[in-house]
Design an enzyme around this catalytic site. Structure first.
Site, PDB file in Angstrom:
ATOM      1  N   GLU A  34      29.424  50.843  52.461  1.00  0.00           N
ATOM      2  CA  GLU A  34      28.746  51.816  51.604  1.00  0.00           C
ATOM      3  C   GLU A  34      29.032  53.258  51.973  1.00  0.00           C
ATOM      4  OE1 GLU A  34      27.286  49.046  52.690  1.00  0.00           O
ATOM      5  OE2 GLU A  34      26.548  48.031  50.891  1.00  0.00           O
ATOM      6  N   HIS A  69      14.643  44.875  50.692  1.00  0.00           N
ATOM      7  CA  HIS A  69      15.200  45.024  49.344  1.00  0.00           C
ATOM      8  C   HIS A  69      14.188  45.642  48.392  1.00  0.00           C
ATOM      9  CE1 HIS A  69      18.766  42.639  50.319  1.00  0.00           C
ATOM     10  NE2 HIS A  69      19.219  42.854  49.108  1.00  0.00           N
TER      11      HIS A  69
HETATM   12  C1  LIG Z   1      24.375  46.687  53.379  1.00  0.00           C
HETATM   13  C2  LIG Z   1      24.451  45.696  52.290  1.00  0.00           C
HETATM   14  N1  LIG Z   1      25.383  45.845  51.346  1.00  0.00           N
HETATM   15  C3  LIG Z   1      25.467  44.949  50.340  1.00  0.00           C
HETATM   16  C4  LIG Z   1      24.612  43.891  50.263  1.00  0.00           C
HETATM   17  C5  LIG Z   1      24.701  42.895  49.105  1.00  0.00           C
HETATM   18  N2  LIG Z   1      25.247  41.648  49.593  1.00  0.00           N
HETATM   19  C6  LIG Z   1      24.438  40.637  49.965  1.00  0.00           C
HETATM   20  S1  LIG Z   1      25.282  39.351  50.570  1.00  0.00           S
HETATM   21  C7  LIG Z   1      26.757  40.113  50.313  1.00  0.00           C
HETATM   22  C8  LIG Z   1      28.032  39.410  50.664  1.00  0.00           C
HETATM   23  C9  LIG Z   1      28.171  39.182  52.126  1.00  0.00           C
HETATM   24  O1  LIG Z   1      29.282  38.363  52.359  1.00  0.00           O
HETATM   25  P1  LIG Z   1      29.543  37.662  53.746  1.00  0.00           P
HETATM   26  O2  LIG Z   1      29.268  38.630  54.841  1.00  0.00           O
HETATM   27  O3  LIG Z   1      30.883  37.074  53.710  1.00  0.00           O
HETATM   28  O4  LIG Z   1      28.439  36.532  53.856  1.00  0.00           O
HETATM   29  P2  LIG Z   1      28.249  35.213  53.000  1.00  0.00           P
HETATM   30  O5  LIG Z   1      27.238  35.521  51.943  1.00  0.00           O
HETATM   31  O6  LIG Z   1      29.551  34.818  52.456  1.00  0.00           O
HETATM   32  O7  LIG Z   1      27.680  34.202  53.946  1.00  0.00           O
HETATM   33  C10 LIG Z   1      26.567  41.359  49.747  1.00  0.00           C
HETATM   34  C11 LIG Z   1      27.643  42.293  49.367  1.00  0.00           C
HETATM   35  C12 LIG Z   1      23.643  43.787  51.266  1.00  0.00           C
HETATM   36  N3  LIG Z   1      22.741  42.808  51.255  1.00  0.00           N
HETATM   37  N4  LIG Z   1      23.601  44.688  52.265  1.00  0.00           N
END
Ligand SMILES: Cc1ncc(C[n+]2csc(CCOP(=O)(O)OP(=O)(O)O)c2C)c(N)n1
Ligand SMILES: Cc1ncc(C[n+]2csc(CCOP(=O)(O)OP(=O)(O)O)c2C)c(N)n1
Ligand SMILES: [Mg+2]
Ligand SMILES: [Mg+2]
Lengths: 335, 326, 326, 335
Positions: C60, C129
């Site tokens: 971000e 959130h």
């Molecule tokens: C700081 C932040 N940015 C964006 C999000 C939105 N978000 C939630 S889960 C996610 C994907 C995360 O992917 P990964 O780290 O690969 O974990 P996975 O869900 O695949 O286990 C995103 C972008 C968030 N929760 N927090």
């Protein structure tokens, strides 16, 4: 590993799978609210690593996809389900919800909603261990998408610089919500990214719990012996969507999903145990039935029948219950 | 009772707390081997070693998070962020994590961290080094926020902050580190709540904190020359604002001047005014007056910089105007 | 004149602005190929390509900074931060950089970025959130901050924000994306300053923005049943607060109820109250009443969550109490 | 490089050195306020790289130690000094100060006080170039301490992922204020850290301007040809303290300082030009005198005699002078 232990481990994995599936159902019935991120497909990661760490002794911390890590840490599944049902008996007293399970007694130090936020917290757990001089380790589970956050870099750098006892487990399921690994970073092998910190690292099949255990043994040994941090990348896949509002399709091909379904960690392990002759097909069915029954007969009713938090306690837990220390009423001289 | 510099009062508090509890540690940029930009940890690297007085890489978000994680295991970290402007890099760890973990865990996990950071307008440091971000922290549920304006408070509030089981943000000021004042010799602790009347008066109440308390004291001197008796309240703690102390004063004076170093929009002055409105409205014989910074990034040029923030003269002027004696 | 969903009004504004100027681009997590969490960019990746509708890695702070840097060369980026809670990671780039560059450069370098981000309490999303961070941005010099509460405003304010030469933060709300409302067919632009009276009344003025405007409108319905005529002001722009529109209303009603979704300390409610105090004090026949969220991290449990934030009933109740007709 | 150009370049470097020394003096006289970070010792970095880029065409961005980068970008030294003296004729109209020089006309996009903050801004400059389709590049100069910030990681990742035209120049002077490289990161060679992004990178002697130019040629060629970003690490040293409140001693040994003084980039280059027979000792003295004279006779008086900003303009430049666009008065249909 003893046959009995192997059977137990499979049983735990089956239970976790059924637990998560039951959560999905409860979500559709609106018994669970908020965001819900489920674990099916990735079970060999948490189970493989945590089986070889020391549950309730080593610290564990992770993101929002946290139910199974908590359960394997020793959190009563009833308390997890009750948390999802927002009850006072929940492991976070109904205040946290799915993304924020906590169980300090079992050293499960939380699930966190912000991607990348647990990295520094894990580093801090390890710092606490260092100052307390125990042989604990801190285990931090996160997805590969989190590796693009600045905290990844800052944390890896300090972890290696100060050789703190922390094991980073990257559950690389190839996607961060709908964005694939290839579309978010030029170096796809995550374990190679920590070369930038001269950190010990390796990559392993995250679908095969035996392989995960073997890698975890090595990694944990390294960390526990005081040789500094370790980064373990587990190649895995989530069989469902990212959360309940995502089908998991659209951005992933049917072929790809199918390929990975064939490497479902639970069925891989089941088949191996059967091949090893320490489990029969029928025993597996029984195990599975037992898990479902336990969920339906014990866990769901416990959650359903538990009381909700007292509305008069809305402002409790914002700060310490005892205002004394903040007002300077400290045991002078004492600690 | 000895005179001590503000920075030295902080150093003493660090020293005593590090000595008291092996799980207290300090972390921040250049606070160890180099002794600290403002000397608040001078000599302590040598005394307590590199594991307890830690020079951090330039990674504000993550070493703040490191502190939080360690605090969850029972440690009591004191995190120095060299300037509050850099603390914006750490707001995820401070606001999303440290401030909320106790609540999200249903009271299971405390985060007894202390974050110390100087803010405010020093002297021509420019827009990126002159932020006054108390509004950000005082607006966050789950944090305690204090602003010691005097060496004695700097000493005694830091000590309490270390013992307190909540995350505490201590906002210091670059232009106050060399202030000298009385600090009692014996160990002691100050509360992290509650304002103090630092000068009594009967005609008007001047309310402020940190640098603006010093302006208010100087303004009270000026006003006294003009025969106006000003009471000066140093808030000391910004979360919550101590409405009771303000009410007691306004019951005497019926007039309030609020002086803050931060710009008005959604600032501390607004919150103080709202507290007065809610808790003291019927004590007032007119609206409280705000004396605040202008709503501009702080300019480098000295004259513009001075024009951008209040001072004792401006507080005195606004007070005289309010009292109809300008 | 057609009915449109709030999200679709945003999508249309994106589409028109991307079509209008090749230097407009959108960046954010999952906004491209996956079409956007809230569909505000649906179909636009296919239409404008990956260089202009960009899926960002989870970084971000840096993709916000990327937008700012690009804006310095003449581009007009629209940055989507998936949840305002994540925007805390980007406060250095937003507050220390984007908001200050024009000033620090003596007016040479503009940063015409648009940052869109939903905040507020949706439904049981938990403390991390459910942040309401309008206070952070509305308290920052050099930013414009707007809060479109209706589809028409979402469309017309986003379009203006793209054309505006200042950095604009558009705060949306997770629970409003599926709201439907009139949006004129012809292209148009709304001002990024100034409140609007969205319902006329004569007994009391209800002031709010974003979600609280919807509570206020519903509360006005309820109050009408009890014979109370409430005027509802939707602030629309949080920086600056439009004191003139409020004053005109209070000149009629003499009574103000301020409803905000954020917690009170150093919140929007404090700023609104301060503006009323400074610009409308003598129109009032009593202190304005604040109806705000409780000062707690937002709990997951639904009943606690509901207890933590206001709603139409609570606004109506506070209003009746103020009017002495409870 | 032509002899005349080599002499000119040395002259510019000498001028920059004297300019900085004169700043220190003015600071002691309180003509300059705030924080002041000077460049002596590192001149070969800015001059070597910027000589080979296209000043006033390519974008340049950096941190707070920014005077020389601005001057080499084409900013009138009088406007730089006037800025330090907080005058309306300053390159940031007296609003920015030493740490915040700007000169948009010469594509000098600013000095920034926050360590690591320019990384993403530089990436954005490159994004702007990409969309505008020119063959410009963006050059970002920062210290090695900045590489520990999360923005470093996030920016390198996106720069390589999208192959944007940005050259990162790391001026590795071994210290971040009083903290040495070795005490802040486990991998000391900064160019190795970008292996984690598969970015092209190299390390060069940053004291020898010829070497820097040769490396810069390669790096710039790579970026300008559209092959994506490049990371160039220049090993250098600041001969003074970090800022005016730091002596630069204490945390650095006298031996170390002495060693580096012997590799002063200006004297290295001077000696080479003399050896090459294109400069005499006397000519150098003349060059140096000329630089000092220009500063004393033109630059300082200009700054001193320039007016300060009008106090009535305090709130100008917070937002656009023209409120029209923000009020929705846009040329509809137009751009
Ligand atoms: C700081 C932040 N940015 C964006 C999000 C939105 N978000 C939630 S889960 C996610 C994907 C995360 O992917 P990964 O780290 O690969 O974990 P996975 O869900 O695949 O286990 C995103 C972008 C968030 N929760 N927090
Ligand atoms: C975000 C941030 N953190 C800390 C500081 C304080 N600070 C100013 S310069 C500096 C050292 C930077 O070192 P380096 O990047 O190597 O640059 P150098 O000064 O050596 O050129 C620090 C820590 C700052 N200005 N910004
Ligand atoms: Mg993933
Ligand atoms: Mg350096």
């Amino acid at each position: 590993m003893e046959a009995a232990d192997r059977r137990r481990l499979l049983g735990e994995m089956v239970f976790a799978r059924r637990f998560e599936e039951r959560c999905a159902e409860a979500y559709h019935h609106r018994d669970i609210g908020g965001f819900l991120h489920l674990y099916p497909g990735q079970e060999a990661c948490a189970f493989g690593v945590q089986e070889r760490a020391r549950p309730a002794y080593d610290y564990v911390i992770t993101g929002y996809r946290d139910h199974v890590h908590a359960i394997k840490s020793g959190t009563d599944p009833k308390a997890v389900m009750a948390e999802l049902f927002a009850r006072e008996t929940g492991c976070s007293r109904g205040r946290g919800g799915s993304m924020h399970l906590f169980d300090a007694a079992n050293k499960f130090m939380g699930g966190y909603a912000l991607v990348g936020e647990p990295f520094p917290l894990a580093l801090g757990l390890a710092k606490g261990i260092q100052l307390q001089g125990t042989d604990q380790i801190a285990v931090c589970f996160l997805g590969e998408g989190a590796d693009n956050q600045g905290t990844f870099h800052e944390t890896m750098n300090m972890a290696q610089l100060w050789e703190l006892p922390v094991l980073f487990v990257c559950e690389n399921n190839l996607y961060a919500i709908g964005t694939s690994l290839e579309r978010s970073t030029p170096v796809h092998d995550q374990y190679k990214r920590v070369q930038a910190y001269a950190m010990e690292a390796s990559q392993t099949d995250g679908q095969d719990v035996d392989t995960v255990m073997a890698s975890a043994d090595q990694a944990i040994e390294h960390v526990r012996q005081g040789h500094g941090p370790y980064f373990l990348e587990l190649m895995t896949y989530r069989l469902r969507g990212h959360s309940m509002s995502d089908s998991g399709r659209g951005y992933r091909s049917e072929d790809e999903i199918k390929e990975w379904m064939e490497r479902d960690p639970i069925y891989l392990f089941r088949d191996r145990l059967i091949a090893e002759g320490i489990l029969t097909e029928a025993e597996f069915e029984e195990m599975d039935q037992g898990a479902q029954q336990r969920i339906d007969d014990e866990i769901i009713p416990f959650a359903e029948e538990s009381p909700e938090p007292d509305i008069n306690e809305l402002t409790r837990y914002v700060l310490d219950d005892d205002p004394g220390p903040a007002l300077g009423r400290v045991n002078e001289g004492g600690k | 009772m000895a005179q001590a510099f503000y920075w030295d009062a902080l150093r003493r508090a660090h020293d005593e707390e590090l000595a008291n509890d092996p799980l207290v540690f300090a972390i921040g940029e250049d606070i160890g081997l180099p002794g600290g930009t403002y000397k608040a940890t001078q000599g302590l690297f040598e005394k307590y070693g590199e594991h307890r007085v830690i020079d951090a890489p330039i990674s504000e978000n993550s070493y703040t998070g490191l502190g939080t994680g360690a605090s969850m295991t029972g440690c009591r970290p004191i995190i120095e962020i060299m300037s509050v402007n850099f603390a914006l890099l750490a707001t995820d760890q401070i606001i999303n994590a440290a401030a909320k973990i106790r609540y999200m865990s249903g009271g299971q996990v405390a985060c007894p961290i202390v974050i110390r950071s100087p803010g405010g307008v020093a002297h021509q440091l420019g827009a990126q080094h002159s932020g006054r971000l108390e509004k950000v922290f005082a607006g966050t549920s789950g944090l305690r926020v204090v602003t010691p304006a005097f060496p004695a408070d700097a000493y005694a509030m830091l000590k309490t902050a270390v013992r307190c089981n909540d995350p505490v943000v201590i906002l210091e000021h670059e232009a106050i580190y060399n202030l000298k004042g009385e600090v009692p010799d014996e160990e002691h602790f100050a509360p992290l709540e509650g304002a103090q009347v630092v000068r009594e008066g009967s005609d008007v109440t001047l309310i402020g904190y940190l640098m603006s308390t010093h302006w208010n004291l100087a303004a009270a001197d000026k006003l006294a020359e003009a025969g106006i008796s000003a009471e000066v309240i140093d808030l000391r703690a910004l979360k919550p604002i101590d409405g009771e102390t303000i009410r007691a004063s306004l019951a005497k004076t019926h007039k309030a001047v609020i002086a803050t170093e931060d710009e008005a929009p959604v600032g501390m002055s607004a919150e103080i005014m709202a507290v007065i409105n809610e808790q003291c409205f019927f004590e007032l014989d007119g609206p409280p007056v705000r004396v605040t910074a202008e709503d501009v990034p702080v300019p480098y040029n000295e004259k513009l910089e001075r024009a951008a923030i209040p001072d004792a003269d401006r507080v005195a002027g606004a007070t005289r105007k309010l009292l109809g004696s300008s």
